[in-house]
Design an enzyme around this catalytic site. Structure first.
Site, mmCIF file in Angstrom:
data_model
loop_
_atom_site.group_PDB
_atom_site.id
_atom_site.type_symbol
_atom_site.label_atom_id
_atom_site.label_comp_id
_atom_site.label_asym_id
_atom_site.label_seq_id
_atom_site.Cartn_x
_atom_site.Cartn_y
_atom_site.Cartn_z
ATOM 1 C CE LYS A 16 -15.546 -34.124 46.650
ATOM 2 N NZ LYS A 16 -16.013 -34.503 48.258
ATOM 3 C CB SER A 42 -16.223 -36.133 51.163
ATOM 4 O OG SER A 42 -15.899 -36.626 49.868
#
Length: 583
Positions: A188, A383
């Site tokens: 991430k 996402s």
């Protein structure tokens, strides 16, 4: 007394003038909204400018007609695809002239347009491309043409792909701004610009993987169109062989070196027009105005819902924003309309608010109980963009879509030292409970508060993964291994089970029709376009402001935009991709 007479007369004159201006404005807007009748003459050539940026949905801007600015009201991406398809069967259109001047559209959008041009060529009509300077994304689109011509003094960029990330940590350190970062997933990387000065090894690995996939799609498409094997094309870039226009011709990337007038002369020959006559070059705006794109036939309907931009909570009157309350209404309308038999959800988003993503996911899940849901992914569906996609019955992506990035993060900014040492501001106050001022930028978080926030991030990440497990019917351990915030190309996502098929909006609609058992259908597009004076004024002023900032900052505009993005992160848990990949 005379003063009051003069004042009253002036005031009445002002009111009358304002009323007249208002009615004139209404008449002008009415004329702008009323479509002008356009006739396409025989032996016409449709002109497509590659430098135009296409949103997912049509841009409604009546003021554009008043100032005769077609580029201010371009068709949406799928509208353009349908216009190209219509031109293939339009007897008045003999071919397409592709004027290559940059290409600001993303990889997947370009793929959608390129495939539409390749389908057009199957009608036995021609596609000619001409450009002065072609960047790689523009050349990729141009390579779909029968003939590609380059200005003799122009150039083709063919140097390979690169991804560059801008890091802000050094700037924050100098300003004494301390970001307090919480995230789940080793890949991430959205917070890396705030906490690192260079790419982490995990981010370097994932970027290398998906960039290689994007480049492979690029080379394969050009290789097939130009009849050159991909290894040879790779060599062109590695050795930087395409430096001059003559190199592009020598290595068969283009078919000739010509000026615009010479290409137009060839168009005249192709359409049977004498050289001393004008060829009918039809602009996209004119063709759009003169073409009735039928939405199909039959009683059944398919809803095509466009979701483009950042995902945010609440409502919004801005374009390219996926506001949760707005989309709940749109999805609910499609769900409750008994004439609508299926929904195609077109997603082009790098994510945003995790909570807003969950809210939209919930409404789509309710709709799925009563009718099929098919997702079509654009340039990004990552996402939060993947969060709102994962529950679909079937998911389509282009090979160069960027998706996945299943992970979340939160950022709090401790600006105590900045305020105190840089601008001389200090803070003090009282509170009724220990955590009443949690989230204040005027002090650092305590260890207990850090645990609270990390627990919230962990819980959101677990919910995100559970949505993927249920929606994609995958083993939790598998989802955990392919999550971790990892960004995947469309091709990689299909291999991993995150995507079902490779294809665009047409393929997604065909799948939805099949699931709904519709042999014929009409298309209903959402959100429905709304025109109001306040929206026009807001759009106009917003565009003017953005243009002024861009003009003033020049190449620094992207830095300014990234800093603005950082400001919006404080406090909310985000399901968002890295700020921006610059290729």
């Amino acid at each position: 007394m005379r003063f009051f007479k003069v004042f009253l007369a002036s005031f009445l004159a002002f009111i009358a003038f304002t009323a007249i201006c208002f009615f004139i404005l209404l008449i002008m807007i009415g004329r702008a909204i009323t479509p002008e009748k356009v006739t396409i003459s025989p032996n016409s050539v449709l002109v497509l400018e590659t430098g135009q940026s296409y949103n997912e949905q049509n841009v409604v801007n009546p003021l554009a007609k008043l100032i005769n600015n077609e580029s201010a009201e371009p068709p949406g991406l799928y509208q353009l695809v349908r216009l190209i398809e219509n031109a293939a069967s339009d007897d008045n259109i003999k071919g397409i002239y592709l004027k290559v001047n940059g290409n600001p559209n993303g990889f997947a959008s370009t793929e959608e347009l390129r495939n539409a041009l390749l389908r057009f060529r199957k009608s036995k009509k021609f596609v000619y491309a001409y450009g002065e300077v072609m960047d790689q994304n523009a050349y990729y689109l141009a390579s779909a043409a029968d003939k590609v011509y380059l200005n003799p003094k122009g150039g083709v960029d063919f140097t390979g792909f690169a991804s560059q990330v801008m890091f802000l940590k050094g700037t924050l350190d100098k300003l004494e701004i301390k970001p307090e970062i919480f995230y789940c997933g080793k890949f991430k990387s959205a917070t890396e610009p705030l906490r690192e000065t260079q790419m982490t090894e995990a981010n370097r690995i994932q970027t290398t993987q998906f960039l290689g996939e994007l480049y492979g799609t690029f080379l394969k498409g050009i290789g097939t169109a130009r009849n050159i094997d991909t290894a040879t094309l790779h060599g062109y870039a590695n050795e930087n062989l395409i430096q001059e226009p003559a190199d592009a011709l020598k290595y068969k990337l283009v078919d000739g070196l010509k000026y615009d007038d010479e290409v137009v002369a060839e168009l005249k020959s192709k359409t049977g027009i004498k050289q001393d006559e004008e060829v009918s070059l039809v602009t996209l705006g004119k063709y759009n105005s003169g073409t009735d794109l039928s939405s199909g036939s039959g009683e059944g309907r398919i809803a095509l819902i466009y979701a483009e931009g950042d995902i945010i909570g609440g409502e919004s009157d801005r374009d390219k924003t996926i506001a949760s309350e707005d989309y709940i209404r749109e999805i609910r309308k499609a769900r409750e309309d008994k004439n609508i038999k299926a929904i195609v959800f077109r997603v082009n988003s790098g994510g945003g608010s995790a909570l807003a993503s969950e809210v939209i996911w919930r409404e789509l899940s309710l709709a799925k109980k009563v009718k099929p849901i098919v997702v079509s992914m654009g340039d990004y569906a990552a996402s939060g963009g993947y969060y709102i996609s994962c529950m679909a019955d079937s998911i389509f992506a282009e090979p160069n879509t960027l998706t996945g990035s299943i992970g979340v993060f939160g950022v709090m900014f401790n600006m105590q030292d900045f305020f105190k040492n840089k601008v001389g501001v200090t803070f003090d106050g009282v509170k009724t409970a220990p955590y009443a001022d949690l989230g204040s930028m005027g002090r650092p978080l305590t260890e207990a508060e850090k645990r609270f926030i990390q627990n919230g991030v962990d819980s959101t990440y677990a919910s995100f993964k559970s949505r993927v497990v249920a929606g994609r019917k995958l083993n939790p351990a598998i989802v955990d291994s392919i999550a971790q915030g990892h960004v995947w190309s469309g091709l990689q996502a299909k291999e991993l089970g995150l995507v079902d098929r490779i294809g665009g909006i047409n393929e997604a609609l065909a799948c939805a029709a099949k699931l709904a058992k519709l042999s014929e259908y009409r298309l209903r597009e959402y959100p429905e376009s709304k025109i109001s004076i306040s929206r026009l004024v807001q759009t106009f002023s917003g565009n003017m402001r953005a243009q002024m900032v861009k003009q003033e900052l020049g190449a620094n505009y992207e830095i300014y935009q990234q800093v603005k993005d950082v400001q919006q992160l404080h406090g909310d848990i985000q399901a968002r991709m890295p700020f921006k990949y610059n290729f």
